[in-house]
Design a protein around this motif. Sequence first.
Motif, PDB file in Angstrom:
ATOM      1  N   ALA A  98       0.352  -1.304   0.345  1.00  0.00           N
ATOM      2  CA  ALA A  98       0.319   0.134  -0.415  1.00  0.00           C
ATOM      3  C   ALA A  98       0.442   0.976   0.125  1.00  0.00           C
ATOM      4  CB  ALA A  98      -0.808   0.054   0.798  1.00  0.00           C
ATOM      5  N   ASP A  99       2.282   1.115   0.519  1.00  0.00           N
ATOM      6  CA  ASP A  99       2.951   2.382   0.641  1.00  0.00           C
ATOM      7  C   ASP A  99       3.406   3.088  -0.756  1.00  0.00           C
ATOM      8  OD1 ASP A  99       2.033   2.432   3.291  1.00  0.00           O
ATOM      9  OD2 ASP A  99       3.870   1.353   4.322  1.00  0.00           O
ATOM     10  N   ARG A 100       4.034   2.073  -1.507  1.00  0.00           N
ATOM     11  CA  ARG A 100       4.236   1.961  -2.801  1.00  0.00           C
ATOM     12  C   ARG A 100       3.496   1.663  -4.138  1.00  0.00           C
ATOM     13  NH1 ARG A 100      10.326   1.135  -1.924  1.00  0.00           N
ATOM     14  NH2 ARG A 100       9.883  -0.408  -0.380  1.00  0.00           N
ATOM     15  N   GLY A 101       3.363   2.288  -4.739  1.00  0.00           N
ATOM     16  CA  GLY A 101       2.987   2.772  -6.393  1.00  0.00           C
ATOM     17  C   GLY A 101       3.494   3.432  -7.441  1.00  0.00           C
ATOM     18  N   THR A 102       2.784   3.348  -8.362  1.00  0.00           N
ATOM     19  CA  THR A 102       2.923   4.326  -9.593  1.00  0.00           C
ATOM     20  C   THR A 102       2.224   5.210 -10.167  1.00  0.00           C
ATOM     21  OG1 THR A 102       5.062   3.035  -9.958  1.00  0.00           O
ATOM     22  CG2 THR A 102       4.192   4.066 -12.380  1.00  0.00           C
ATOM     23  N   VAL A 103       2.149   6.429 -10.337  1.00  0.00           N
ATOM     24  CA  VAL A 103       0.885   6.917 -11.182  1.00  0.00           C
ATOM     25  C   VAL A 103       2.174   7.829 -12.575  1.00  0.00           C
ATOM     26  CG1 VAL A 103       1.634   9.170  -9.184  1.00  0.00           C
ATOM     27  CG2 VAL A 103      -0.743   8.853 -11.614  1.00  0.00           C
ATOM     28  N   VAL A 104       1.063   7.871 -13.755  1.00  0.00           N
ATOM     29  CA  VAL A 104       1.650   8.250 -14.545  1.00  0.00           C
ATOM     30  C   VAL A 104       0.982   9.627 -15.364  1.00  0.00           C
ATOM     31  CG1 VAL A 104       2.918   7.569 -17.688  1.00  0.00           C
ATOM     32  CG2 VAL A 104       2.872   5.824 -15.515  1.00  0.00           C
ATOM     33  N   VAL A 105       0.933  10.754 -15.054  1.00  0.00           N
ATOM     34  CA  VAL A 105       0.640  11.991 -15.463  1.00  0.00           C
ATOM     35  C   VAL A 105       1.295  12.503 -16.581  1.00  0.00           C
ATOM     36  CG1 VAL A 105       1.694  13.187 -14.202  1.00  0.00           C
ATOM     37  CG2 VAL A 105      -0.273  14.272 -14.592  1.00  0.00           C
ATOM     38  N   GLY A 106       0.317  12.838 -17.152  1.00  0.00           N
ATOM     39  CA  GLY A 106       0.658  13.488 -19.139  1.00  0.00           C
ATOM     40  C   GLY A 106       0.593  14.480 -18.574  1.00  0.00           C
ATOM     41  N   THR A 107       1.051  15.379 -19.380  1.00  0.00           N
ATOM     42  CA  THR A 107       0.727  17.227 -18.994  1.00  0.00           C
ATOM     43  C   THR A 107       1.838  18.052 -20.356  1.00  0.00           C
ATOM     44  OG1 THR A 107       1.709  19.007 -17.440  1.00  0.00           O
ATOM     45  CG2 THR A 107       3.400  17.779 -17.822  1.00  0.00           C
ATOM     46  N   HIS A 108       1.047  19.229 -20.453  1.00  0.00           N
ATOM     47  CA  HIS A 108       1.054  20.554 -21.215  1.00  0.00           C
ATOM     48  C   HIS A 108       1.809  21.842 -20.651  1.00  0.00           C
ATOM     49  CE1 HIS A 108      -3.116  21.187 -22.434  1.00  0.00           C
ATOM     50  NE2 HIS A 108      -2.703  19.931 -21.875  1.00  0.00           N
ATOM     51  N   VAL A 134       6.060  11.337 -15.097  1.00  0.00           N
ATOM     52  CA  VAL A 134       5.668  12.580 -16.095  1.00  0.00           C
ATOM     53  C   VAL A 134       6.447  12.184 -17.426  1.00  0.00           C
ATOM     54  CG1 VAL A 134       5.256  15.012 -16.133  1.00  0.00           C
ATOM     55  CG2 VAL A 134       5.612  14.316 -13.403  1.00  0.00           C
ATOM     56  N   ARG A 135       4.419  12.678 -17.941  1.00  0.00           N
ATOM     57  CA  ARG A 135       5.080  12.689 -19.377  1.00  0.00           C
ATOM     58  C   ARG A 135       4.527  13.884 -19.863  1.00  0.00           C
ATOM     59  NH1 ARG A 135       3.566   6.134 -21.028  1.00  0.00           N
ATOM     60  NH2 ARG A 135       5.329   5.392 -20.201  1.00  0.00           N
ATOM     61  N   GLU A 136       5.293  14.928 -21.109  1.00  0.00           N
ATOM     62  CA  GLU A 136       5.133  15.748 -21.323  1.00  0.00           C
ATOM     63  C   GLU A 136       4.848  15.608 -23.331  1.00  0.00           C
ATOM     64  OE1 GLU A 136       7.704  19.044 -21.884  1.00  0.00           O
ATOM     65  OE2 GLU A 136       8.280  18.931 -19.391  1.00  0.00           O
ATOM     66  N   GLY A 137       4.006  16.453 -23.336  1.00  0.00           N
ATOM     67  CA  GLY A 137       3.311  16.096 -24.652  1.00  0.00           C
ATOM     68  C   GLY A 137       1.844  16.698 -25.382  1.00  0.00           C
ATOM     69  N   SER A 138       2.071  16.765 -26.521  1.00  0.00           N
ATOM     70  CA  SER A 138       0.589  17.813 -27.086  1.00  0.00           C
ATOM     71  C   SER A 138      -0.891  17.163 -26.216  1.00  0.00           C
ATOM     72  CB  SER A 138       0.714  18.190 -29.047  1.00  0.00           C
ATOM     73  OG  SER A 138       0.066  16.631 -29.108  1.00  0.00           O
ATOM     74  N   PRO A 139      -1.826  18.219 -26.064  1.00  0.00           N
ATOM     75  CA  PRO A 139      -2.950  17.951 -25.661  1.00  0.00           C
ATOM     76  C   PRO A 139      -3.216  16.460 -26.713  1.00  0.00           C
ATOM     77  CG  PRO A 139      -2.542  20.574 -25.932  1.00  0.00           C
ATOM     78  CD  PRO A 139      -1.750  20.066 -26.903  1.00  0.00           C
ATOM     79  N   GLU A 140      -3.414  16.432 -27.849  1.00  0.00           N
ATOM     80  CA  GLU A 140      -3.415  15.127 -28.180  1.00  0.00           C
ATOM     81  C   GLU A 140      -3.032  14.443 -28.711  1.00  0.00           C
ATOM     82  OE1 GLU A 140      -2.821  18.238 -29.684  1.00  0.00           O
ATOM     83  OE2 GLU A 140      -5.251  19.497 -30.332  1.00  0.00           O
ATOM     84  N   ALA A 148      -5.984   4.661 -24.199  1.00  0.00           N
ATOM     85  CA  ALA A 148      -4.567   3.049 -23.881  1.00  0.00           C
ATOM     86  C   ALA A 148      -3.986   2.889 -23.184  1.00  0.00           C
ATOM     87  CB  ALA A 148      -3.337   3.725 -25.163  1.00  0.00           C
ATOM     88  N   GLY A 149      -4.314   4.102 -21.963  1.00  0.00           N
ATOM     89  CA  GLY A 149      -4.224   3.502 -20.543  1.00  0.00           C
ATOM     90  C   GLY A 149      -2.210   3.463 -20.790  1.00  0.00           C
ATOM     91  N   ARG A 150      -1.187   4.018 -21.043  1.00  0.00           N
ATOM     92  CA  ARG A 150      -0.398   4.807 -20.932  1.00  0.00           C
ATOM     93  C   ARG A 150      -0.074   5.153 -20.078  1.00  0.00           C
ATOM     94  NH1 ARG A 150      -0.275   2.081 -26.428  1.00  0.00           N
ATOM     95  NH2 ARG A 150      -0.623   4.705 -27.279  1.00  0.00           N
ATOM     96  N   VAL A 151      -0.891   6.329 -19.500  1.00  0.00           N
ATOM     97  CA  VAL A 151      -0.975   7.633 -18.854  1.00  0.00           C
ATOM     98  C   VAL A 151      -1.987   7.815 -17.944  1.00  0.00           C
ATOM     99  CG1 VAL A 151       0.753   8.892 -19.959  1.00  0.00           C
ATOM    100  CG2 VAL A 151      -1.975   9.283 -20.194  1.00  0.00           C
ATOM    101  N   ASP A 152      -2.182   7.450 -17.042  1.00  0.00           N
ATOM    102  CA  ASP A 152      -3.458   7.720 -16.053  1.00  0.00           C
ATOM    103  C   ASP A 152      -4.758   9.080 -16.114  1.00  0.00           C
ATOM    104  OD1 ASP A 152      -1.969   4.915 -14.460  1.00  0.00           O
ATOM    105  OD2 ASP A 152      -1.233   6.660 -13.723  1.00  0.00           O
ATOM    106  N   LEU A 153      -3.993  10.392 -15.749  1.00  0.00           N
ATOM    107  CA  LEU A 153      -4.367  11.132 -15.750  1.00  0.00           C
ATOM    108  C   LEU A 153      -3.941  12.151 -17.046  1.00  0.00           C
ATOM    109  CD1 LEU A 153      -4.607  13.346 -12.442  1.00  0.00           C
ATOM    110  CD2 LEU A 153      -2.857  10.849 -13.373  1.00  0.00           C
ATOM    111  N   VAL A 154      -4.598  13.281 -16.826  1.00  0.00           N
ATOM    112  CA  VAL A 154      -3.932  14.426 -18.232  1.00  0.00           C
ATOM    113  C   VAL A 154      -4.149  16.196 -16.968  1.00  0.00           C
ATOM    114  CG1 VAL A 154      -2.993  15.537 -20.203  1.00  0.00           C
ATOM    115  CG2 VAL A 154      -3.868  12.924 -20.147  1.00  0.00           C
ATOM    116  N   VAL A 155      -3.031  16.270 -17.222  1.00  0.00           N
ATOM    117  CA  VAL A 155      -3.338  17.594 -16.575  1.00  0.00           C
ATOM    118  C   VAL A 155      -2.750  19.031 -16.829  1.00  0.00           C
ATOM    119  CG1 VAL A 155      -2.727  18.716 -14.507  1.00  0.00           C
ATOM    120  CG2 VAL A 155      -1.947  16.745 -14.030  1.00  0.00           C
TER     121      VAL A 155
END
Length: 319
Positions: A98-108, A134-140, A148-155
């Motif tokens: 429960a203390d570990r885990g991974t979250v992938v967030v996309g951002t521009h 953290v993964r950066e990229g264009s909104p599209e 596709a599930g490669r990021v959990d959420l986009v900010v």
Amino acid sequence: MEMPRLLDGRLKFRHLVLIDALSRQGSVVGAAGELHVTQPAATRSLHELEDILGVPLFERGPRGVTPTVFGEAFTRHARAVLAQLTQAGRHVVELADADRGTVVVGTHLAGSNVLLPRAIAALKKERPYLTVIVREGSPEALLLELEAGRVDLVVGRLTAPSDERMERRKLYDESVEPVVRATHPLAGREGVELAELVDHPWILPGAETVLRREIEELFGRHGFALPLNRVETTSFLTIRQLLLETDVVAVLPSLIVRDDNRMVRLSVPLAQIGHSVGLTRSAARTLSPSAEALIRSLETVAGDMAAPSASGRESDDVV
């Protein structure tokens, strides 16, 4: 048309992975290279999938492949299945520890400058062993990664309402301002007109972004063409360095310059280009505990830094 039997054992996960890659790459060669298989193997898998479904999924042409209406529809479902499986595996791992885990967030740009770093810092104080990618990229591009599930959420900036596929949640409103370095010839002047900026070098966001279209409309309303001397990028590191070292003009979210006295805003009103910053997540997918923890941190930090709306909009998910 007879209903295809997708659970009779012929459909394999490699078929779903292939159609996702084909849709993104636009060619069998590109998809085969991404998946580290030969081109004949990729072609054979595509034929197998089309035989199973009984419809053509892609149109072949000299420049590659283009999804048919069947291909577009099936690709969305394939990505949803792959995303759910990815999420299921990570969920099991997190339940085991429960203390570990991974979250992938996309951002521009609009989400990465202040909100996301502060939210990550707050989250890491509570859960130091949680990994944030953290993964950066264009909104599209990020929306495809989210689907596709490669990021959990986009900010970042919200540019559409929620729908059956994506849930969008506003966190705060932010103005957009023309920015120059503190030693720029126009810095500190009152009543700067847009006409005075046309001949200056500019940094503009990429042509595929909503902000770029809004800037084009702003210039058009005043009867100006876009500046010929320009750089087009959404990389904040590139924008920041060019601003500090040259006399370029850039249009940036207000929070970027709020705490940096080396950059100043120009008194050119851009009231019609305010926007809302928020998060986007899949409407159909259950998030992992780590992703939910990051969302809570984002909401807390956004509540502390919320800026007045630039345009008076009150919708929770539309800009």
